[in-house]
Design a protein around this motif. Structure first.
Motif, PDB file in Angstrom:
ATOM      1  N   PRO A 103       0.843  -1.150   0.046  1.00 21.35           N
ATOM      2  CA  PRO A 103       0.013  -0.149  -0.165  1.00 21.35           C
ATOM      3  C   PRO A 103       0.867   1.238   0.051  1.00 21.35           C
ATOM      4  CG  PRO A 103      -0.092  -0.927   2.212  1.00 21.35           C
ATOM      5  CD  PRO A 103       0.878  -1.902   1.137  1.00 21.35           C
ATOM      6  N   LEU A 104       0.334   2.178  -0.492  1.00 20.39           N
ATOM      7  CA  LEU A 104       0.825   3.512  -0.582  1.00 20.39           C
ATOM      8  C   LEU A 104      -0.200   4.511   0.153  1.00 20.39           C
ATOM      9  CD1 LEU A 104       1.952   4.106  -4.149  1.00 20.39           C
ATOM     10  CD2 LEU A 104       3.490   3.856  -2.314  1.00 20.39           C
ATOM     11  N   ALA A 105       0.236   5.628   0.807  1.00 23.23           N
ATOM     12  CA  ALA A 105      -0.651   6.324   1.511  1.00 23.23           C
ATOM     13  C   ALA A 105      -0.153   7.726   1.606  1.00 23.23           C
ATOM     14  CB  ALA A 105      -0.868   6.156   3.211  1.00 23.23           C
ATOM     15  N   PHE A 106      -1.132   8.753   1.343  1.00 24.75           N
ATOM     16  CA  PHE A 106      -0.749  10.197   1.741  1.00 24.75           C
ATOM     17  C   PHE A 106      -0.344  10.540   3.080  1.00 24.75           C
ATOM     18  CE2 PHE A 106      -2.131  14.254   3.329  1.00 24.75           C
ATOM     19  CZ  PHE A 106      -1.612  15.121   2.091  1.00 24.75           C
ATOM     20  N   PRO A 107       0.499  11.325   3.338  1.00 24.79           N
ATOM     21  CA  PRO A 107       1.196  12.041   2.725  1.00 24.79           C
ATOM     22  C   PRO A 107       2.560  11.718   1.826  1.00 24.79           C
ATOM     23  CG  PRO A 107       2.010  12.762   4.716  1.00 24.79           C
ATOM     24  CD  PRO A 107       1.019  11.632   4.653  1.00 24.79           C
ATOM     25  N   GLU A 108       2.730  10.323   1.764  1.00 20.78           N
ATOM     26  CA  GLU A 108       4.186   9.509   1.257  1.00 20.78           C
ATOM     27  C   GLU A 108       4.228  10.065  -0.011  1.00 20.78           C
ATOM     28  OE1 GLU A 108       5.119   5.345   0.650  1.00 20.78           O
ATOM     29  OE2 GLU A 108       2.964   5.332   1.463  1.00 20.78           O
ATOM     30  N   PRO A 109       5.553  10.550  -0.836  1.00 15.92           N
ATOM     31  CA  PRO A 109       5.443  10.745  -2.143  1.00 15.92           C
ATOM     32  C   PRO A 109       5.842   9.345  -2.771  1.00 15.92           C
ATOM     33  CG  PRO A 109       7.700  11.087  -0.978  1.00 15.92           C
ATOM     34  CD  PRO A 109       6.583  10.910   0.058  1.00 15.92           C
ATOM     35  N   VAL A 110       5.410   9.289  -4.161  1.00 14.66           N
ATOM     36  CA  VAL A 110       5.759   8.073  -4.971  1.00 14.66           C
ATOM     37  C   VAL A 110       6.800   8.237  -5.940  1.00 14.66           C
ATOM     38  CG1 VAL A 110       4.676   6.422  -6.642  1.00 14.66           C
ATOM     39  CG2 VAL A 110       3.297   7.229  -4.881  1.00 14.66           C
ATOM     40  N   THR A 111       7.782   7.469  -5.840  1.00 12.98           N
ATOM     41  CA  THR A 111       8.657   7.641  -7.136  1.00 12.98           C
ATOM     42  C   THR A 111       8.392   6.540  -8.244  1.00 12.98           C
ATOM     43  OG1 THR A 111      10.393   8.099  -5.384  1.00 12.98           O
ATOM     44  CG2 THR A 111      11.157   7.300  -7.761  1.00 12.98           C
ATOM     45  N   ALA A 112       8.000   6.971  -9.335  1.00 16.44           N
ATOM     46  CA  ALA A 112       7.561   6.192 -10.544  1.00 16.44           C
ATOM     47  C   ALA A 112       8.792   6.067 -11.561  1.00 16.44           C
ATOM     48  CB  ALA A 112       6.496   6.986 -10.964  1.00 16.44           C
ATOM     49  N   GLY A 113       9.006   4.819 -11.385  1.00 15.55           N
ATOM     50  CA  GLY A 113      10.150   4.347 -12.604  1.00 15.55           C
ATOM     51  C   GLY A 113       9.717   3.885 -13.838  1.00 15.55           C
ATOM     52  N   LEU A 114      10.370   4.508 -14.823  1.00 15.85           N
ATOM     53  CA  LEU A 114       9.799   4.041 -16.138  1.00 15.85           C
ATOM     54  C   LEU A 114      10.830   3.681 -16.809  1.00 15.85           C
ATOM     55  CD1 LEU A 114       7.506   4.710 -18.531  1.00 15.85           C
ATOM     56  CD2 LEU A 114       8.815   7.123 -18.724  1.00 15.85           C
ATOM     57  N   ALA A 115      10.627   2.657 -17.989  1.00 15.98           N
ATOM     58  CA  ALA A 115      11.288   2.100 -18.733  1.00 15.98           C
ATOM     59  C   ALA A 115      10.540   1.740 -20.075  1.00 15.98           C
ATOM     60  CB  ALA A 115      12.008   0.586 -18.228  1.00 15.98           C
ATOM     61  N   VAL A 116      11.185   1.491 -21.233  1.00 17.52           N
ATOM     62  CA  VAL A 116      10.652   0.959 -22.449  1.00 17.52           C
ATOM     63  C   VAL A 116      10.984  -0.503 -22.717  1.00 17.52           C
ATOM     64  CG1 VAL A 116      10.354   1.409 -25.060  1.00 17.52           C
ATOM     65  CG2 VAL A 116      10.259   3.243 -23.330  1.00 17.52           C
ATOM     66  N   THR A 117       9.860  -1.501 -23.017  1.00 12.75           N
ATOM     67  CA  THR A 117      10.385  -2.801 -22.975  1.00 12.75           C
ATOM     68  C   THR A 117       9.931  -3.079 -24.507  1.00 12.75           C
ATOM     69  OG1 THR A 117       8.162  -3.400 -22.338  1.00 12.75           O
ATOM     70  CG2 THR A 117       9.977  -3.377 -20.741  1.00 12.75           C
ATOM     71  N   LYS A 118       9.459  -2.413 -25.452  1.00 11.15           N
ATOM     72  CA  LYS A 118       8.945  -2.757 -26.662  1.00 11.15           C
ATOM     73  C   LYS A 118       8.839  -1.354 -27.324  1.00 11.15           C
ATOM     74  CE  LYS A 118       6.483  -5.347 -29.829  1.00 11.15           C
ATOM     75  NZ  LYS A 118       5.485  -6.462 -30.016  1.00 11.15           N
ATOM     76  N   LEU A 119       9.593  -1.187 -28.657  1.00  7.09           N
ATOM     77  CA  LEU A 119       9.114   0.026 -29.419  1.00  7.09           C
ATOM     78  C   LEU A 119       9.203  -0.319 -30.701  1.00  7.09           C
ATOM     79  CD1 LEU A 119       9.265   3.073 -29.272  1.00  7.09           C
ATOM     80  CD2 LEU A 119      11.687   2.991 -29.773  1.00  7.09           C
ATOM     81  N   GLY A 120       7.958  -0.109 -31.264  1.00  4.27           N
ATOM     82  CA  GLY A 120       7.714  -0.429 -32.792  1.00  4.27           C
ATOM     83  C   GLY A 120       7.502   0.927 -33.517  1.00  4.27           C
ATOM     84  N   ARG A 121       6.840   0.829 -34.792  1.00  8.64           N
ATOM     85  CA  ARG A 121       7.166   2.289 -35.501  1.00  8.64           C
ATOM     86  C   ARG A 121       5.950   3.125 -34.788  1.00  8.64           C
ATOM     87  NH1 ARG A 121       4.373   5.060 -39.439  1.00  8.64           N
ATOM     88  NH2 ARG A 121       2.543   3.665 -39.366  1.00  8.64           N
ATOM     89  N   SER A 122       4.622   2.663 -34.523  1.00 11.94           N
ATOM     90  CA  SER A 122       3.807   3.420 -34.048  1.00 11.94           C
ATOM     91  C   SER A 122       3.199   3.092 -32.469  1.00 11.94           C
ATOM     92  CB  SER A 122       2.654   3.474 -34.885  1.00 11.94           C
ATOM     93  OG  SER A 122       1.952   2.424 -34.839  1.00 11.94           O
ATOM     94  N   SER A 123       4.104   2.207 -32.116  1.00 12.96           N
ATOM     95  CA  SER A 123       3.441   1.800 -30.568  1.00 12.96           C
ATOM     96  C   SER A 123       4.775   1.692 -29.807  1.00 12.96           C
ATOM     97  CB  SER A 123       2.693   0.339 -30.436  1.00 12.96           C
ATOM     98  OG  SER A 123       3.419  -0.428 -31.022  1.00 12.96           O
ATOM     99  N   VAL A 124       4.510   1.728 -28.362  1.00 12.44           N
ATOM    100  CA  VAL A 124       5.426   1.614 -27.266  1.00 12.44           C
ATOM    101  C   VAL A 124       4.929   0.973 -26.023  1.00 12.44           C
ATOM    102  CG1 VAL A 124       5.122   3.875 -26.384  1.00 12.44           C
ATOM    103  CG2 VAL A 124       7.268   2.808 -26.097  1.00 12.44           C
ATOM    104  N   ARG A 125       5.633   0.033 -25.562  1.00  8.87           N
ATOM    105  CA  ARG A 125       5.354  -0.635 -24.363  1.00  8.87           C
ATOM    106  C   ARG A 125       6.045  -0.232 -23.423  1.00  8.87           C
ATOM    107  NH1 ARG A 125       2.931  -6.404 -22.904  1.00  8.87           N
ATOM    108  NH2 ARG A 125       3.580  -6.567 -20.555  1.00  8.87           N
ATOM    109  N   TYR A 126       5.592   0.319 -22.149  1.00  2.79           N
ATOM    110  CA  TYR A 126       6.418   0.698 -20.961  1.00  2.79           C
ATOM    111  C   TYR A 126       6.118  -0.116 -19.965  1.00  2.79           C
ATOM    112  CZ  TYR A 126       5.248   5.402 -23.481  1.00  2.79           C
ATOM    113  OH  TYR A 126       5.055   6.331 -24.337  1.00  2.79           O
ATOM    114  N   ALA A 127       7.315  -0.150 -18.866  1.00  4.30           N
ATOM    115  CA  ALA A 127       7.169  -0.862 -17.830  1.00  4.30           C
ATOM    116  C   ALA A 127       7.178   0.334 -16.764  1.00  4.30           C
ATOM    117  CB  ALA A 127       8.354  -1.704 -17.646  1.00  4.30           C
TER     118      ALA A 127
END
Length: 142
Positions: free
Chosen positions: A70-94
């Motif tokens: 669980p997460l709860a206010f007022p704690e901040p959330v760190t969001a991590g982002l990666a790309v696992t698949k990159l096509g011509r017009s689509s992208v899948r993020y993790a």
């Protein structure tokens, strides 16, 4: 499960009072808002996506989230982002969300299809946006 240090891009997102539900933790629907926030912040800041007037926009066609802690206010959330698949017009993020203690709270994926703003037909990502997405490209864990 990935760690914060393994994330190609991170963004600290504050929780808000309204994010908590009656059970005292951030409601599950808000996790998708955190996904949207880290993705679109990256696309705008690093990829030059013009959300108001650009010829190409990204539409979500699939998303998934697994909740680990669980997460709860007022704690901040760190969001991590990666790309696992990159096509011509689509992208899948993790996307991985971490609590204030650095432990993973949720992980999932999000798929964008880039389309022409007017016709809503698939369109290739503009060069600057594509280059930004390539910087996040990782090999997904087996």
């Amino acid at each position: 499960m990935p760690t914060i240090d393994e994330q190609p891009y991170t963004l600290v997102v504050p929780t808000r009072w309204k994010d908590n539900d009656v059970y005292g933790h951030v409601n599950n629907v808000e996790y998708y808002s955190f996904f949207d926030t880290v993705i679109n912040t990256y696309l705008i800041r690093e990829g030059g996506l013009d959300i108001h007037h650009g010829p190409v926009i990204g539409l979500c066609v699939e998303s998934h989230c697994r909740y680990d802690a669980p997460l709860a206010f007022p704690e901040p959330v760190t969001a991590g982002l990666a790309v696992t698949k990159l096509g011509r017009s689509s992208v899948r993020y993790a996307v991985t969300l971490f609590g204030a203690d650095g432990a993973p709270a949720a992980e999932g994926w999000f798929v964008h299809v880039f389309v022409d703003r007017e016709t809503r037909r698939p369109a290739g990502a503009p060069d600057g946006l594509r280059a930004a997405l390539e910087r996040l490209l990782v090999t997904p864990a087996a």
